[in-house]
Write a protein that holds these residues in place. Structure first.
Motif, PDB file in Angstrom:
ATOM      1  N   PRO A  54      69.548 -23.325  32.288  1.00 41.07           N
ATOM      2  CA  PRO A  54      69.616 -24.255  30.638  1.00 41.07           C
ATOM      3  C   PRO A  54      71.597 -24.215  30.954  1.00 41.07           C
ATOM      4  O   PRO A  54      72.250 -23.862  31.756  1.00 41.07           O
ATOM      5  N   VAL A  55      71.605 -25.417  30.348  1.00 38.90           N
ATOM      6  CA  VAL A  55      72.825 -26.173  30.593  1.00 38.90           C
ATOM      7  C   VAL A  55      73.223 -26.950  28.651  1.00 38.90           C
ATOM      8  O   VAL A  55      74.033 -26.483  28.765  1.00 38.90           O
ATOM      9  N   GLY A  56      72.422 -26.214  27.954  1.00 38.16           N
ATOM     10  CA  GLY A  56      72.560 -26.609  26.264  1.00 38.16           C
ATOM     11  C   GLY A  56      73.029 -28.496  26.242  1.00 38.16           C
ATOM     12  O   GLY A  56      72.753 -28.836  27.579  1.00 38.16           O
ATOM     13  N   ASN A  57      73.272 -28.499  25.338  1.00 38.81           N
ATOM     14  CA  ASN A  57      73.229 -30.150  25.178  1.00 38.81           C
ATOM     15  C   ASN A  57      74.968 -30.564  25.147  1.00 38.81           C
ATOM     16  O   ASN A  57      75.725 -31.095  24.578  1.00 38.81           O
ATOM     17  N   TYR A 116      72.362 -22.790  50.185  1.00 35.67           N
ATOM     18  CA  TYR A 116      73.423 -22.260  49.005  1.00 35.67           C
ATOM     19  C   TYR A 116      72.727 -21.367  48.572  1.00 35.67           C
ATOM     20  O   TYR A 116      71.689 -21.217  47.705  1.00 35.67           O
ATOM     21  N   GLN A 117      74.206 -20.648  48.120  1.00 32.01           N
ATOM     22  CA  GLN A 117      74.021 -19.226  46.720  1.00 32.01           C
ATOM     23  C   GLN A 117      74.290 -19.934  45.091  1.00 32.01           C
ATOM     24  O   GLN A 117      75.376 -20.719  44.939  1.00 32.01           O
ATOM     25  N   PHE A 118      73.720 -20.275  44.445  1.00 25.15           N
ATOM     26  CA  PHE A 118      73.730 -20.512  43.713  1.00 25.15           C
ATOM     27  C   PHE A 118      74.318 -19.584  42.114  1.00 25.15           C
ATOM     28  O   PHE A 118      73.271 -18.265  42.080  1.00 25.15           O
ATOM     29  N   THR A 119      75.373 -19.153  41.438  1.00 25.45           N
ATOM     30  CA  THR A 119      75.463 -18.058  41.000  1.00 25.45           C
ATOM     31  C   THR A 119      75.602 -18.595  39.426  1.00 25.45           C
ATOM     32  O   THR A 119      75.756 -19.196  38.882  1.00 25.45           O
ATOM     33  N   HIS A 120      74.558 -18.326  38.489  1.00 23.71           N
ATOM     34  CA  HIS A 120      74.577 -18.638  36.780  1.00 23.71           C
ATOM     35  C   HIS A 120      74.671 -18.294  36.209  1.00 23.71           C
ATOM     36  O   HIS A 120      74.463 -16.401  35.852  1.00 23.71           O
ATOM     37  N   PHE A 151      78.262 -23.415  34.305  1.00 25.65           N
ATOM     38  CA  PHE A 151      76.959 -22.996  34.266  1.00 25.65           C
ATOM     39  C   PHE A 151      76.917 -21.977  35.630  1.00 25.65           C
ATOM     40  O   PHE A 151      76.273 -21.843  35.063  1.00 25.65           O
ATOM     41  N   ALA A 152      76.905 -22.988  36.655  1.00 24.79           N
ATOM     42  CA  ALA A 152      76.867 -21.737  37.826  1.00 24.79           C
ATOM     43  C   ALA A 152      78.131 -22.510  38.864  1.00 24.79           C
ATOM     44  O   ALA A 152      78.996 -23.905  39.196  1.00 24.79           O
TER      45      ALA A 152
END
Length: 235
Positions: free
Chosen positions: A127-130, A207-211, A228-229
């Protein structure tokens, strides 16, 4: 009917409204237990319905929230093709039913479970919002998904250079979805649905995504910028 405003002792839970709640007692039925009004049951961290106990001095949640410190979600995405497809949504190529989640979807735990479920089928989601975010290169094989600040103190220029932006993410869904380009094609992904900027070349690998959106304290390199990440090549 008597009304009291009592302090709320949430025991780590994040429920609305925070701080104080209204309690009503019907004078005509003194044997009836007081009633809470104007509050939400679900905790925004753990997603559980919080049982509240009304005492004379306050309203208490006896069970502590197991995720009161927030949640950092880490997943991996394989990119063997050396290209990723970026969008606000890659449905229906990648789809997880929300009903399959163990927790309330809008909670931090529910979002973490959804992120992990999407990763299991080959899609990095969050999620990233608006906020109109994009993917920005931060050096080497490292990237961030972020929304830059456009401040007056910087002559209206964004806090992240446009030259470092690899792709823009639409605000329409308030989310992002990223997958290996060839895997997306194999799932009947439609090229006609994407703008040319939605296909990004990066070194092939894992690839590693850290949220960060489930954390209590927001990340960010400069005031007003939202990260966001973080994305890093690990293999």
């Amino acid at each position: 009917m008597a009304t009291k405003i009592l302090p709320l002792k949430p025991n780590g839970h994040d429920i609305y409204p925070s701080g104080y709640v209204r309690v009503e007692q019907f004078d005509s039925e003194p044997s009836q237990l007081p009633v809470l009004v104007s509050h939400m049951d679900e905790c925004d961290w753990c997603g559980e319905r919080v049982v509240l106990r009304i005492a004379d001095d306050a309203v208490y949640a006896d069970e502590p929230c197991p995720h009161s410190d927030g949640i950092t979600t880490v997943i991996t995405l394989n990119v063997p093709s050396g290209k990723i497809v970026v969008s606000d949504s890659l449905h229906p190529a990648y789809s997880v039913e929300r009903d399959s989640l163990a927790s309330f979807f809008e909670s931090a735990l529910g979002q973490a479970e959804f992120i992990e479920a999407m990763a299991a089928i080959g899609c990095a989601y969050g999620p990233v919002g608006n906020f109109g975010p994009g993917i920005y290169r931060t050096g080497g094989d490292s990237y961030i998904i972020a929304s830059p600040e456009y401040g007056y103190g910087n002559n209206g220029k964004p806090s992240l250079p446009e030259s470092d932006r690899l792709a823009r993410i639409s605000r329409q869904k308030s989310t992002y979805s990223i997958a290996d380009y060839e895997d997306w094609q194999a799932r009947c992904g439609n090229q006609d649905d994407l703008a040319s900027s939605d296909i990004v070349e990066i070194p092939a690998g894992t690839y590693q995504f850290t949220h960060y959106l489930g954390e209590c304290v927001a990340e960010g390199g400069t005031p007003g910028m939202i990260v966001f990440a973080q994305i890093a090549k690990i293999a």
